[in-house]
Design an enzyme around this catalytic site. Structure first.
Site, PDB file in Angstrom:
ATOM      1  N   HIS A 140       0.768  -1.379   0.199  1.00  0.00           N
ATOM      2  CA  HIS A 140       0.073  -0.054  -0.159  1.00  0.00           C
ATOM      3  C   HIS A 140       0.834   1.086   0.038  1.00  0.00           C
ATOM      4  O   HIS A 140       0.536   2.217  -0.380  1.00  0.00           O
ATOM      5  CB  HIS A 140      -1.056   0.146   1.290  1.00  0.00           C
ATOM      6  CG  HIS A 140      -1.667  -0.963   1.322  1.00  0.00           C
ATOM      7  ND1 HIS A 140      -2.775  -1.417   0.401  1.00  0.00           N
ATOM      8  CD2 HIS A 140      -1.725  -2.077   2.352  1.00  0.00           C
ATOM      9  CE1 HIS A 140      -3.417  -2.770   0.966  1.00  0.00           C
ATOM     10  NE2 HIS A 140      -2.915  -3.097   2.042  1.00  0.00           N
TER      11      HIS A 140
ATOM     12  N   HIS B 285       5.822   6.663   6.433  1.00  0.00           N
ATOM     13  CA  HIS B 285       5.416   6.308   5.181  1.00  0.00           C
ATOM     14  C   HIS B 285       4.933   7.541   4.331  1.00  0.00           C
ATOM     15  O   HIS B 285       5.041   8.464   4.744  1.00  0.00           O
ATOM     16  CB  HIS B 285       4.416   5.221   5.146  1.00  0.00           C
ATOM     17  CG  HIS B 285       3.122   5.706   5.569  1.00  0.00           C
ATOM     18  ND1 HIS B 285       2.750   5.665   7.000  1.00  0.00           N
ATOM     19  CD2 HIS B 285       2.076   6.346   5.107  1.00  0.00           C
ATOM     20  CE1 HIS B 285       1.620   6.182   7.276  1.00  0.00           C
ATOM     21  NE2 HIS B 285       0.922   6.408   6.183  1.00  0.00           N
TER      22      HIS B 285
ATOM     23  N   HIS C 293       2.466   8.784   0.656  1.00  0.00           N
ATOM     24  CA  HIS C 293       1.549   8.765  -0.273  1.00  0.00           C
ATOM     25  C   HIS C 293       1.937   9.690  -1.403  1.00  0.00           C
ATOM     26  O   HIS C 293       2.466  10.656  -1.313  1.00  0.00           O
ATOM     27  CB  HIS C 293       0.298   9.234   0.428  1.00  0.00           C
ATOM     28  CG  HIS C 293      -0.295   8.803   1.611  1.00  0.00           C
ATOM     29  ND1 HIS C 293      -1.152   7.365   1.488  1.00  0.00           N
ATOM     30  CD2 HIS C 293       0.076   8.789   3.117  1.00  0.00           C
ATOM     31  CE1 HIS C 293      -1.230   6.966   2.885  1.00  0.00           C
ATOM     32  NE2 HIS C 293      -0.445   7.640   3.668  1.00  0.00           N
TER      33      HIS C 293
ATOM     34  N   GLU D  27      -2.769  13.418   0.494  1.00  0.00           N
ATOM     35  CA  GLU D  27      -4.107  12.848   1.027  1.00  0.00           C
ATOM     36  C   GLU D  27      -4.886  14.279   1.435  1.00  0.00           C
ATOM     37  O   GLU D  27      -6.021  14.641   1.183  1.00  0.00           O
ATOM     38  CB  GLU D  27      -4.109  11.788   2.096  1.00  0.00           C
ATOM     39  CG  GLU D  27      -3.188  10.898   1.914  1.00  0.00           C
ATOM     40  CD  GLU D  27      -3.708   9.503   2.440  1.00  0.00           C
ATOM     41  OE1 GLU D  27      -3.410   9.427   3.640  1.00  0.00           O
ATOM     42  OE2 GLU D  27      -4.285   8.600   2.048  1.00  0.00           O
TER      43      GLU D  27
ATOM     44  N   HIS E 235       3.991  10.808   6.154  1.00  0.00           N
ATOM     45  CA  HIS E 235       3.188  10.466   7.416  1.00  0.00           C
ATOM     46  C   HIS E 235       4.102   9.972   8.547  1.00  0.00           C
ATOM     47  O   HIS E 235       4.623   8.872   8.424  1.00  0.00           O
ATOM     48  CB  HIS E 235       1.963   9.591   7.342  1.00  0.00           C
ATOM     49  CG  HIS E 235       1.065  10.473   6.569  1.00  0.00           C
ATOM     50  ND1 HIS E 235      -0.113   9.742   5.792  1.00  0.00           N
ATOM     51  CD2 HIS E 235       0.383  11.837   6.531  1.00  0.00           C
ATOM     52  CE1 HIS E 235      -0.803  10.523   5.322  1.00  0.00           C
ATOM     53  NE2 HIS E 235      -0.747  11.752   5.525  1.00  0.00           N
TER      54      HIS E 235
ATOM     55  N   THR F 263      -6.103   6.850   7.532  1.00  0.00           N
ATOM     56  CA  THR F 263      -6.567   7.178   6.099  1.00  0.00           C
ATOM     57  C   THR F 263      -6.683   5.914   5.365  1.00  0.00           C
ATOM     58  O   THR F 263      -7.092   6.033   4.041  1.00  0.00           O
ATOM     59  CB  THR F 263      -5.696   8.354   5.311  1.00  0.00           C
ATOM     60  OG1 THR F 263      -4.426   7.532   5.105  1.00  0.00           O
ATOM     61  CG2 THR F 263      -5.607   9.631   6.065  1.00  0.00           C
TER      62      THR F 263
END
Ligand code: SG4
Ligand code: ZN
Length: 262
Positions: free
Chosen positions: A64, A94, A96, A106, A119, A199
């Site tokens: 992910h 991590h 996104h 996000e 994050h 999230t």
């Protein structure tokens, strides 16, 4: 099934509610931060980051995101201050990101997306016995979020983007020692804060969000390295690139976003 959520056409954020009804909950994340609607709170303390004694262990691709994990057996690596009543221990960080620079974060600010978002995930070890226990408690987690913006090459992040080739596929892991994430924070720690959620499924409403106003700048080449990762495992027939692994903004539902700055 509960193991097959993702960011694709059939299992993406708009389908998560089918397996995780919390997707329609009252304190979901991320949100669009409308700067004019935020409330300056003069009693909010500065964020105080103590990462000097941190021990990073490994870097991994969990299918992910890509994540760096920390040893979290004592309170040497914590954030305090801000709206937090307790020290929160660093567990992992991590990212996104998008397939293009026009999307990827996000959280958004006045409707604007950034190319990505970092994050740093922390848990309340003063109150809970384990990360897993904290992850579903209302005051269990504190996530420090930093927008990624393209610009100059980021020298500290370079060590990480250069390690990504080792974890291209799902469920791969490599050693990644002595990485101090304080090098990833901008100079100015002005932030917005609100009560929200994870999230990703299980979307627990357990996160105090601290979103920094100032982004972290990295080069377009560094951004591209994230897009060389895969959601899929090495043996899978259909290889899909890891990108657009973000959930879009969720309804505010009467929450207030506080600002530490005017
Ligand atoms: C990413 O998928 C991380 O890899 C997950 O970490 C994380 O879950 C998830 O995002 C949600 O975290 O800060 N975006 S977020 O709300 O930290 C957790 C793991 O799977 C529980 C360990
Ligand atoms: Zn995240």
């Amino acid at each position: 099934g509960h193991h097959c959520w993702g960011y694709g056409e059939e299992n993406g954020p708009s389908d998560w509610y089918k397996d995780y009804s919390l997707a329609n909950g009252d304190r979901q994340s991320p949100i669009d931060i409308q700067s004019e609607q935020t409330v300056y709170n003069s009693s909010l303390k500065p964020i105080w980051v103590s990462y000097d004694a941190c021990t990073s262990l490994s870097i991994c691709n969990n299918g992910h995101s890509v994540m760096v994990e920390y040893e979290d057996c004592d309170d040497k690596t914590v954030i305090r201050g801000g709206p937090l009543e307790f020290p929160y221990r660093l567990k992992q960080f991590h990212f996104h990101w998008g397939g293009k620079d026009s999307r990827g974060s996000e959280h958004t600010v006045n409707g604007k997306s950034y190319p990505g978002e970092l994050h740093l995930v922390h848990w309340n070890a003063a109150k809970y016995k384990s990360f897993d226990e904290a992850a579903s408690a209302p005051d269990g987690l504190a996530v420090l979020g930093v927008f990624l913006e393209t610009g100059e090459k980021h020298s500290v992040l370079h060590r990480l983007t250069d390690a990504l080739y080792m974890v291209r596929f799902k469920e791969t892991k490599a050693q990644f020692k002595d990485f101090n994430p304080s090098g990833l924070l901008p100079d100015c720690l002005d932030y917005w804060t609100y009560r929200g959620s994870l999230t990703t499924p299980p979307l627990h409403e357990s996160v105090t969000w601290l979103m920094l106003k100032e982004p972290l700048y990295l080069s377009e080449k560094q951004m591209e390295k994230f897009r060389t990762l895969f959601f899929s495992g090495e043996e899978e027939g259909l290889r899909t690139r890891m990108m657009d692994n973000f959930r879009p903004p969720q309804p505010l539902k009467g929450r207030t976003v506080e600002a530490s700055f005017r």
